[in-house]
Scaffold this motif. Structure first.
Motif: not given
Length: 974
Positions: A921-933, A957-969
């Motif tokens: 968990p990271n505040p930056v990753c939380d925002s990236v998840v919202l952008l993906v949503k 930055v690509k690490g945040y997108l890989e997390f979103a894809e791996k955990f299927e947000v």
């Protein structure tokens, strides 16, 4: 600059003065840990490989996110540091003369309050043990390993925000990098779930329970940050809520009457369903759990929040009151009630509720206790900073690299660093007290600022003066703090016990209260009078038949106590004579008023002025009430048992003849109306509620009835009242407060009402306030000192905000420079001030000015939150409330996406600089998840590629997108 080969390349290093002093200091501080504990401590010892005369060096750093489930994982982490030592250049390649000979990894177990330590020797073996609070050394069991694993994960999750939790020499790594690691986390958490209460809870919770502790908070933070509510409900909560005893034979669980669902866990499950937009499932879970335990406070809290979101404010208000009743010591229950009052625009009750909130002392997060270091090394991990100036402002000789230029281009108008620091020391903006608020006090301040945002400062002060006792009123009142809470009373003034009522009954009552009154209702005062006349006639006809029998029975009861009653009657007669002499004087004034052609009434005895004989039974009181009025001195029967009647006759002899004539004529005209006797009023005393609201209701009804009984006079003779139908429906009286009307009340009525109020509310300060659409008398409360301080903090914030906006307007009107009017720290403080006062557009402007001076992680973080829509609701309210506010960018626009990605890049570089490689968990990753949503994973990835970033930055930055894809947000499939 001297090069130290004993430092690590990409890990912070804090050097000790003596080897092992950090471990000793940690052992001494184990007894002072209050929450989840400090971060893990990794201590290493370095030895020079070639020079034996060189003494060994001890250094350490703090870690969050390392897997602590076994000694093998900790040994692997310490062994990886061997490859991080600096390499010294030599003739035949790089070589390093310093080697790590041993290391100790310390991780605090918050369940058992012990410190687990793994000591590693290179080369050599691994030794694992625990250290108790008393410094004793014991063996490690499998259960302690599991508890240590969960504790370490919770610390990494709860302390993931670098702006909120910053420790010297702290390194962060991703605690759950893969789905396999998450499966292990779910298994460990499931086994430790029922022991979560032993971890404690946050500063806003008083009673620690299964649903209110650090374990549930950490799990909600982990799954909610990625929007994975369905996974949280399916993998953890649902099996625990519906499995018998949750697989754990806990004494607490065995004592419960388990019927298929655990109410405490069901409350978290319902909340998860609501956040995941599965409202049907949430309602079903709440229904099942409330049937088992209707008094479960967490369930009532979630139900009230659900109704509030559905705009069912009356029903939500009823449920919130029940939550307060069942959990009066919980701040969350009171806060939810105050929030609903704010939504209903009932700001007076909101202030009273806020004043009654239980406030708790804020307990900060545990920080490590370390000895003074010899030196600290903050190495730069990579060459990324060559293109990104983070404005580092510390000296390399003691803390790391040399300070670089804080601006990409030198501006002649920019003040120097020394000038900025001098201005910050004398700045009033940086001395505001509101930013220091935490816990319950920060929540209360947000409620105050919400009320201020709707009503304004002047109206807030007016509301404060109406519900709280001011200083002058406090001095003039002998009992200023005595008050009766009107929250537990219904509209009729009866204290209703809602504990035994089912939810359906409470819901029906809330719906009936919310329905508007019929506009064609008849005059309630007239109908009350008609009902009283009808009842008096019926009582007179019925009680005359049993009058003789009642007197005989009363005589038989009174005779044995004749001697005792004589003494009581003498005292009662003396007290009655004193009171009725005052009434006689008022009757004289009534007669004087009537001689001048004004209507007057005979003052009725207030309930507080009546004296009822304790020996008079209920049949005797009914008999006295049924006595007919005298006509020309005939037909009036004397009550022998009421000694107060003698005193009344004696006082009436002092009345003037003119008054007697007027009273006789009035009694003749109103023959059918039976006046109330002292015994009758004494009966009413038993039904009078001691609450403030009902006392004022009865005062108003009696005053209005007195006015209705007085016919207007024409040519010295009173007119007969207009005939009224006895079959009209009698409605509940709505008048609860004496208010000024077009027609002035008569002098006798006003005196009667005044005397009654003085006797009932002597030396007490009260005010009539409009609450929730019903006019009720609410006695003023003493304002708590903390709430008064919060109001003063709000005033200081408003004063600073007004001065800031005025200065900005003047600077722009005259075309002067705006950027360097304030320092960077002041611009950041002004941005936070605007957010506290619900002005996100002006906060965005302030943070942009702060970034124009130099890099600021806080400014970028706040701007990223604005770009992804965290303050979207506040922006809409601001645009509706104020004129000239620019419309915010649409969250689905390309400009908003690119600005958000720019902030993500800068914050990723900053995190990498300060050894924060934690992807989630990271505040930056939380925002990236919202952008993906919002935009979808493909669009976000393509937009990132179009920015033409360097490979190291792109990989961050690509690490945040890989997390979103791996955990299927949400949004990762398109």
């Amino acid at each position: 600059m001297a090069v130290h080969n004993d430092c690590l390349r990409d890990v912070p290093d804090i050097f000790e003065n003596e080897i092992g002093e950090s471990l000793a200091t940690r052992t001494e501080g184990l007894g002072m840990i209050r929450e989840l504990g400090p971060p893990d401590l990794c201590h290493i010892v370095k030895a020079h490989s070639s020079n034996r005369n060189e003494p060994d060096i001890g250094s350490y750093h703090h870690v969050l996110g390392v897997d602590t489930s076994s000694s093998a994982s900790l040994a692997a982490y310490i062994n990886s540091l061997q490859y991080s030592l600096n390499d010294a250049p030599g003739w035949f390649g790089a070589s390093n003369s310093w080697k790590i000979t041993s290391g100790t990894y310390c991780s605090y177990n918050a369940f058992s309050n012990v410190d687990l330590r793994v000591q590693i020797k290179i080369p050599g073996g691994v030794d694992a043990y625990i250290v108790t609070v008393l410094g004793e050394r014991k063996e490690v069991t499998e259960e302690l390993w599991r508890e240590c694993q969960v504790s370490s994960l919770l610390r990494a999750i709860m302390h993931s925000d670098p702006l909120a939790y910053n420790v010297t020499g702290l390194r962060r790594v991703t605690p759950v990098p893969t789905l396999r690691d998450e499966a292990r986390l779910v298994d460990a958490v499931t086994q430790q779930f029922w022991s979560g209460w032993s971890l404690g809870s946050n500063a806003e919770t008083q009673m620690i329970s299964t649903s209110r502790n650090f374990l549930t908070d950490g799990l909600m933070r982990y799954f909610a940050g990625a929007g994975r509510y369905a996974d949280y409900a399916a993998e953890i909560l649902a099996p625990l809520a519906y499995a018998p005893l949750g697989g754990q034979q806990s004494p607490v669980r065995e004592s419960m009457d388990f019927k298929g669902v655990d109410p405490e866990v069901a409350s978290i499950l319902a909340e998860t369903y609501l956040e995941g937009d599965e409202e049907v499932q949430a309602v079903r879970v709440m229904h099942q759990a409330l049937k088992i335990k209707p008094s479960c406070y967490p369930l009532l809290y979630i139900q009230a929040e659900f109704l509030r979101r559905k705009n069912q404010l009356e029903s939500a208000l009823t449920i919130a009151r029940m939550a307060v009743k069942y959990a009066p010591s919980e701040f969350h229950a009171w806060a939810k009630l105050a929030e609903i009052y704010i939504d209903t625009k009932d700001f007076k009750r909101a202030l009273l509720t806020l004043n009654a909130c239980p406030m708790y002392t804020f307990v900060g997060r545990d920080l490590p206790r370390v000895p003074p270091p010899r030196r600290i090394n903050y190495p730069v991990k990579s060459d990324i900073l060559a293109d990104y100036n983070l404005g580092e402002a510390f000296n390399n000789s003691t803390h790391g690299p040399m300070p670089s230029n804080s601006r990409s281009s030198i501006d002649s108008d920019a003040p120097g660093m020394a000038e900025e620091m001098a201005q910050n020391e004398t700045s009033d903006i940086l001395r505001l007290s509101a930013p220091t608020l935490n816990g319950t006090f920060a929540h209360a301040y947000r409620f105050l600022s919400s009320i201020f945002g709707v009503v304004g400062w002047d109206e807030l002060l007016l509301l404060r003066s109406q519900v709280f006792v001011m200083e002058e009123e406090y001095r003039n009142s002998s009992v200023p703090g005595v008050a009766v809470d009107d929250e537990v009373e219904d509209d009729d003034g009866n204290d209703e016990d809602d504990d035994h009522l089912p939810l359906s009954a409470l819901r029906e009552r809330a719906v009936s209260e919310s329905q508007p009154k019929d506009a064609d209702e008849p005059n309630t005062n007239t109908e009350v009078k008609v009902e009283a006349d009808t009842e008096d006639k019926t009582k007179a006809d019925t009680e005359d038949k049993t009058e003789a029998d009642t007197e005989d029975k009363a005589d038989s009861v009174v005779k044995p106590d004749t001697e005792t009653k004589v003494e009581e009657d003498v005292a009662i007669e003396a007290e009655t004579e004193t009171k009725l002499e005052t009434e006689a004087e008022s009757e004289v004034e009534v007669a004087d008023v009537e001689t001048n052609g004004h209507a007057a009434t005979k003052p009725e005895l207030a309930p507080s002025d009546t004296v009822a004989d304790e020996s008079t039974t209920e049949p005797q009181q009914q008999q006295q009430q049924s006595q007919p009025s005298a006509q020309g001195g005939k037909g009036k029967k004397k009550n022998k048992k009421n000694k107060g009647k003698k005193a009344q006759n004696k006082a009436a002899d002092n009345v003037t003849e003119q008054t007697i004539a007027v009273e006789a004529k009035k009694d003749a005209e109103n023959e059918g109306v039976q006046p109330e006797t002292i015994a009758d009023l004494g009966n009413k005393m038993e039904d009078v509620s001691l609450s403030d609201a009902d006392g004022n209701k009865e005062n108003a009804v009696e005053a209005d009835e007195g006015k209705e009984d007085v016919p207007e006079e024409k040519d010295g003779e009173p007119e007969e009242p207009a005939p009224e139908s006895p079959f009209e429906p009698v409605a509940e009286p709505q008048t609860a407060v004496l208010e000024a009307k077009e027609k002035e009340p008569t002098a006798a009525t006003a005196d009667n009402a005044t005397d009654h109020n003085e006797n009932e509310n002597d030396n007490e300060t009260e005010t009539h306030v409009q609450l929730g659409g019903d006019t009720k008398a609410v006695r003023k409360r003493l304002c708590e000192r903390w709430l008064d301080n919060l109001i003063m903090m709000l005033f200081e914030d408003l004063r600073a905000y007004t001065a800031w906006r005025s200065r900005m307007h003047n600077l722009r009107a005259t075309g002067q420079q705006v950027t360097y009017t304030y320092t960077q720290a002041e611009w950041e403080a002004l941005g936070e001030l605007a957010l506290r006062l619900h002005h996100p557009s002006e906060a965005k402007e302030a943070f942009e000015y702060a970034l124009a001076i130099r890099f600021s992680a806080k400014a970028w973080q706040r701007l990223l939150e604005i770009y992804v829509g965290k303050y979207a609701a506040a922006q809409k309210e601001e645009q509706m409330r104020y004129e000239g506010v620019p419309a915010p960018l649409s969250l689905t626009s390309n400009d908003s996406l690119m600005m958000a990605l720019d902030a993500v890049v800068w914050l990723s570089v900053y995190n990498d600089r300060w050894y924060n490689s934690m992807v989630y968990p990271n505040p930056v990753c939380d925002s990236v998840v919202l952008l993906v949503k919002i935009h979808g994973l493909s669009k976000v990835r393509n937009s990132l590629v179009s920015m033409n970033l360097k490979t190291p930055v792109f990989n961050l930055v690509k690490g945040y997108l890989e997390f979103a894809e791996k955990f299927e947000v949400t949004g990762s499939k398109w």
